[in-house]
Design an enzyme around this catalytic site. Structure first.
Site, PDB file in Angstrom:
ATOM      1  N   ARG A   1       0.775  -1.241  -0.067  1.00 52.46           N
ATOM      2  CA  ARG A   1      -0.030  -0.046  -0.051  1.00 52.46           C
ATOM      3  C   ARG A   1       0.794   1.197  -0.025  1.00 52.46           C
ATOM      4  O   ARG A   1       0.248   2.194  -0.601  1.00 52.46           O
ATOM      5  CB  ARG A   1      -1.062  -0.164   1.167  1.00 52.46           C
ATOM      6  CG  ARG A   1      -2.061  -0.843   1.026  1.00 52.46           C
ATOM      7  CD  ARG A   1      -3.026  -1.189   2.334  1.00 52.46           C
ATOM      8  NE  ARG A   1      -4.173  -1.683   1.715  1.00 52.46           N
ATOM      9  CZ  ARG A   1      -5.254  -2.354   2.504  1.00 52.46           C
ATOM     10  NH1 ARG A   1      -4.675  -2.390   3.919  1.00 52.46           N
ATOM     11  NH2 ARG A   1      -6.241  -3.073   2.014  1.00 52.46           N
TER      12      ARG A   1
ATOM     13  N   LYS B   1     -19.292 -18.312  -2.113  1.00 53.28           N
ATOM     14  CA  LYS B   1     -20.842 -18.244  -1.955  1.00 53.28           C
ATOM     15  C   LYS B   1     -21.363 -17.196  -2.921  1.00 53.28           C
ATOM     16  O   LYS B   1     -20.874 -16.169  -3.000  1.00 53.28           O
ATOM     17  CB  LYS B   1     -20.994 -17.845  -0.507  1.00 53.28           C
ATOM     18  CG  LYS B   1     -20.642 -19.160   0.460  1.00 53.28           C
ATOM     19  CD  LYS B   1     -21.547 -18.333   1.893  1.00 53.28           C
ATOM     20  CE  LYS B   1     -21.373 -19.449   3.034  1.00 53.28           C
ATOM     21  NZ  LYS B   1     -21.866 -19.084   4.010  1.00 53.28           N
TER      22      LYS B   1
ATOM     23  N   GLY C   1      -9.529 -10.262  -2.425  1.00 53.13           N
ATOM     24  CA  GLY C   1      -8.458 -10.662  -1.628  1.00 53.13           C
ATOM     25  C   GLY C   1      -7.852 -11.903  -1.916  1.00 53.13           C
ATOM     26  O   GLY C   1      -6.558 -11.943  -2.175  1.00 53.13           O
TER      27      GLY C   1
ATOM     28  N   GLY D   1     -12.913  -4.178  -0.564  1.00 55.05           N
ATOM     29  CA  GLY D   1     -14.318  -3.934  -0.604  1.00 55.05           C
ATOM     30  C   GLY D   1     -14.774  -2.959  -1.764  1.00 55.05           C
ATOM     31  O   GLY D   1     -15.800  -3.040  -2.210  1.00 55.05           O
TER      32      GLY D   1
HETATM   33  P1  ADP Z   1     -12.251 -12.990  -3.210  1.00 59.57           P
HETATM   34  O1  ADP Z   1     -11.503 -12.678  -1.874  1.00 59.57           O
HETATM   35  O2  ADP Z   1     -11.160 -12.814  -4.350  1.00 59.57           O
HETATM   36  O3  ADP Z   1     -13.436 -12.081  -3.338  1.00 59.57           O
HETATM   37  P2  ADP Z   1     -13.853 -14.973  -2.129  1.00 59.57           P
HETATM   38  O4  ADP Z   1     -13.530 -14.751  -0.755  1.00 59.57           O
HETATM   39  O5  ADP Z   1     -15.124 -14.724  -2.668  1.00 59.57           O
HETATM   40  O6  ADP Z   1     -12.880 -14.457  -3.242  1.00 59.57           O
HETATM   41  O7  ADP Z   1     -13.643 -16.427  -2.423  1.00 59.57           O
HETATM   42  C1  ADP Z   1     -12.527 -17.211  -2.079  1.00 59.57           C
HETATM   43  C2  ADP Z   1     -12.685 -18.516  -1.487  1.00 59.57           C
HETATM   44  O8  ADP Z   1     -13.744 -19.370  -1.969  1.00 59.57           O
HETATM   45  C3  ADP Z   1     -11.444 -19.332  -1.213  1.00 59.57           C
HETATM   46  O9  ADP Z   1     -11.153 -19.386   0.147  1.00 59.57           O
HETATM   47  C4  ADP Z   1     -11.596 -20.757  -1.786  1.00 59.57           C
HETATM   48  O10 ADP Z   1     -11.172 -21.687  -1.175  1.00 59.57           O
HETATM   49  C5  ADP Z   1     -13.297 -20.779  -1.628  1.00 59.57           C
HETATM   50  N1  ADP Z   1     -13.682 -21.574  -2.644  1.00 59.57           N
HETATM   51  C6  ADP Z   1     -13.574 -21.841  -4.026  1.00 59.57           C
HETATM   52  N2  ADP Z   1     -13.938 -22.837  -4.539  1.00 59.57           N
HETATM   53  C7  ADP Z   1     -14.650 -23.551  -3.550  1.00 59.57           C
HETATM   54  C8  ADP Z   1     -15.168 -24.671  -3.655  1.00 59.57           C
HETATM   55  N3  ADP Z   1     -15.642 -25.597  -4.744  1.00 59.57           N
HETATM   56  N4  ADP Z   1     -15.525 -25.250  -2.413  1.00 59.57           N
HETATM   57  C9  ADP Z   1     -15.437 -24.395  -1.286  1.00 59.57           C
HETATM   58  N5  ADP Z   1     -14.725 -23.348  -1.354  1.00 59.57           N
HETATM   59  C10 ADP Z   1     -14.276 -22.865  -2.448  1.00 59.57           C
HETATM   60 MG    MG Z   2     -12.255 -13.372   0.159  1.00 57.70          MG
END
Ligand code: ADP
Ligand code: MG
Length: 400
Positions: free
Chosen positions: A39, A200, A358, A381
C-alpha cells in the site's frame, strides 16, 4: 471515462501549495512493523511527485478501527518507519488532523517536505463525514489529492468531505485504478468475459446481477458454481452449496438470457470425499456423476480448456474469485491454468485483463501472473462495490 482532475491539471511548480493527500496506510502489522508495504508502494509516486514539485505534503490515513477515539496502538505513528523506508524520505509525524498543532507543523515544513497526520478515525467526524471536521482539516491545505481508491467506497470526511472544501485531484494510484476499471467495465472493448468465483453466491449476488447486463460471457466457478449447478437439478453431493438460492439463480439465468450474456458452468469437476491436500479419494468427473459423499472442490480440466477458448474470443476480462479451493493443492489447478491463459493472452496484446478481490490477488500471485495481467486491484471492498456497479462516493466527489 468519467471526468476527474489529476496531478496533470496542476501547475508544474507547486511551491507554496499544501497538498492534503488521502492515502491507504492501513498496513498489516506484526511486532510493530509492517508485514506488507504494497500500500505504501502504491502511493509513493503521488507523494514523491507532489513533494518533488515543491508542495508541502500532508498525508491523511486511517489505521485499524479505533471507533472515534484515540488509541496508542492505532496511531499512524506506528507506520512512520515503514513509510520512510519505502519513500526514502524523512517524514514528520503530526499527532492531530486539524487545529493549532497542525498549523504550527505546516509552518515548520518546507517546500517538498512530508508530514503524516494521525489516524483520521480517532475523530468521530471522520466516519460520520462531518462537514465541520472536513472544513477544519481543509483549512490547513490548498488542494486535496485522493490516492486511496480502497477507501473510496466510504463517504468519510477525508475520503469524500474534503473534496467539497478544496480543489480535488485523483492521485496517480487512483488515476491508474479508475482507468483500469473503466477499461474493464466502463467502456470496454467487447466481447467482455467475467470470471466470478469464490465460496458463496450470497456474497456476490449484486455482482452477478450487475455483470449479466454488462458482459457477453459470465464464467461461474468456485463454490458459486455448485449453487448454480444445484439450481439446475445437478446433484452436487456434499459440496459447499446454497440450495435455498435456486430461485435467485433461476432469475439471474433468465436475465442473462434476456441480455445476451452466456453463462458458463463447468461440465467436469474435481471432487473428493474429504477436504484435504491431495486426498486419496480425489477424482475428476462429469458434473452429473458426483456421488452423494463427494464434494466439488475445483473446475475440471476439460472445462478449463473450454473456458480458455472463450477467453481467446474476448478482448476484455474482469475476474473476481478463484475457480476452486485454491489454498489446498491440487484444487488450485483450474484457477492457475485459467490465470496463465489470461496472462498469456494479455502479453500477446489480445486481452485487457483486470482482476481484484483478496483471495483473487493471492491466487494470481500463486499462479505467478500478477505482473502479466493488465491490472490487479488490491482495493478489496471498494473493488467489489465497483463490480456491483455502485457509485463510490470518494470517486464521485472527485468528478464533481
Ligand atoms: P475474493 O476474496 O477474491 O473476493 P472469495 O472470498 O469470494 O474471493 O472466495 C475465495 C474462497 O472461495 C477461497 O477461500 C476458496 O477456497 C473458496 N472456494 C472456491 N471454490 C470452492 C469450492 N468449490 N468449495 C469450497 N470453497 C471454495
Ligand atoms: Mg475473500
Amino acid at each position: 471515462m468519467p471526468k476527474f482532475k489529476t496531478l496533470d491539471d496542476l501547475p508544474a511548480d507547486l511551491t507554496g501549495e499544501v497538498a492534503l493527500v488521502r492515502v491507504d496506510l492501513n498496513l498489516p502489522m506484526k511486532d510493530g512493523s509492517a508485514t506488507d508495504v504494497t500500500r505504501v508502494e502504491a502511493v509513493k509516486p503521488t507523494i514523491l511527485e507532489l513533494a518533488g514539485r515543491g508542495a508541502k505534503v500532508l498525508l491523511l490515513a486511517h489505521f485499524g478501527r479505533p471507533g472515534g477515539q484515540r488509541s496508542s496502538t492505532l496511531s499512524t505513528s506506528m507506520v512512520v518507519g515503514d513509510v520512510e523506508r519505502v519513500l526514502g524520505e524523512e517524514i514528520m509525524f503530526i499527532p492531530e488532523i486539524a487545529g493549532p498543532v497542525v498549523a504550527q507543523s505546516v509552518g515548520i515544513l518546507g517546500p517538498g517536505d512530508i508530514g503524516l497526520l494521525d489516524n483520521t478515525r480517532f475523530w468521530p467526524g471522520e466516519e460520520a463525514n462531518d462537514p465541520n471536521l472536513a472544513q477544519a482539516i481543509a483549512a490547513h491545505g490548498t488542494l486535496y489529492v485522493n490516492d486511496a481508491f480502497s477507501a473510496a467506497h466510504r463517504a468519510h470526511a477525508t475520503t469524500e468531505g474534503l473534496a467539497h472544501f478544496l480543489p480535488a485531484y485523483a492521485g496517480r494510484a487512483m488515476e491508474a485504478e479508475l482507468k483500469a476499471l473503466d477499461a474493464a467495465l466502463g467502456s470496454p472493448q467487447t466481447p467482455v468475459a467475467a470470471v466470478v468465483g469464490g465460496a458463496k453466491v450470497s456474497t456476490k449476488l449484486a455482482v452477478l446481477e450487475h455483470l449479466v447486463g454488462k458482459v457477453q460471457h459470465l464464467i461461474i466457478g468456485g463454490g458459486m458454481a455448485n449453487t448454480f449447478l444445484a439450481a439446475r437439478g445437478v446433484n452436487v453431493g456434499k459440496s459447499l452449496c446454497e440450495h435455498d438460492l435456486a430461485p435467485t439463480v433461476a432469475r439471474i439465468m433468465d436475465e442473462a438470457d434476456a441480455k445476451g450474456c452466456t453463462v458458463h458452468l463447468p461440465y467436469d469437476v474435481v471432487v473428493a470425499k474429504e477436504f484435504a491436500a491431495n486426498p486419496p479419494s480425489l477424482r475428476v468427473c462429469n458434473v452429473h456423476e458426483v456421488a452423494e459423499d463427494e464434494m466439488i472442490l475445483d473446475v475440471g480440466p476439460t472445462a478449463v480448456e473450454a473456458l480458455a477458448d472463450v477467453l481467446k474470443t474476448c478482448r476484455t476480462l474482469v475476474w473476481n474469485g478463484p475457480l476452486g479451493a485454491f489454498e489446498t493443492p491440487p484444487f488450485d489447478a483450474a484457477t492457475v491454468a485459467l490465470a496463465r491463459t489470461a496472462a498469456a493472452l494479455t502479453l500477446e496484446g489480445s486481452l485487457i485483463s483486470v482482476a481484484g478481490g483478496g483471495d483473487t490477488v493471492a491466487a494470481l500471485a500463486q499462479a505467478g501472473v500478477t505482473d502479466d495481467v493488465t491490472y490487479v486491484s488490491t482495493a478489496g471492498g471498494a473493488f467489489l462495490e465497483w463490480m456491483e456497479g455502485r457509485v463510490l462516493p470518494g470517486v464521485a466527489a472527485l468528478e464533481a
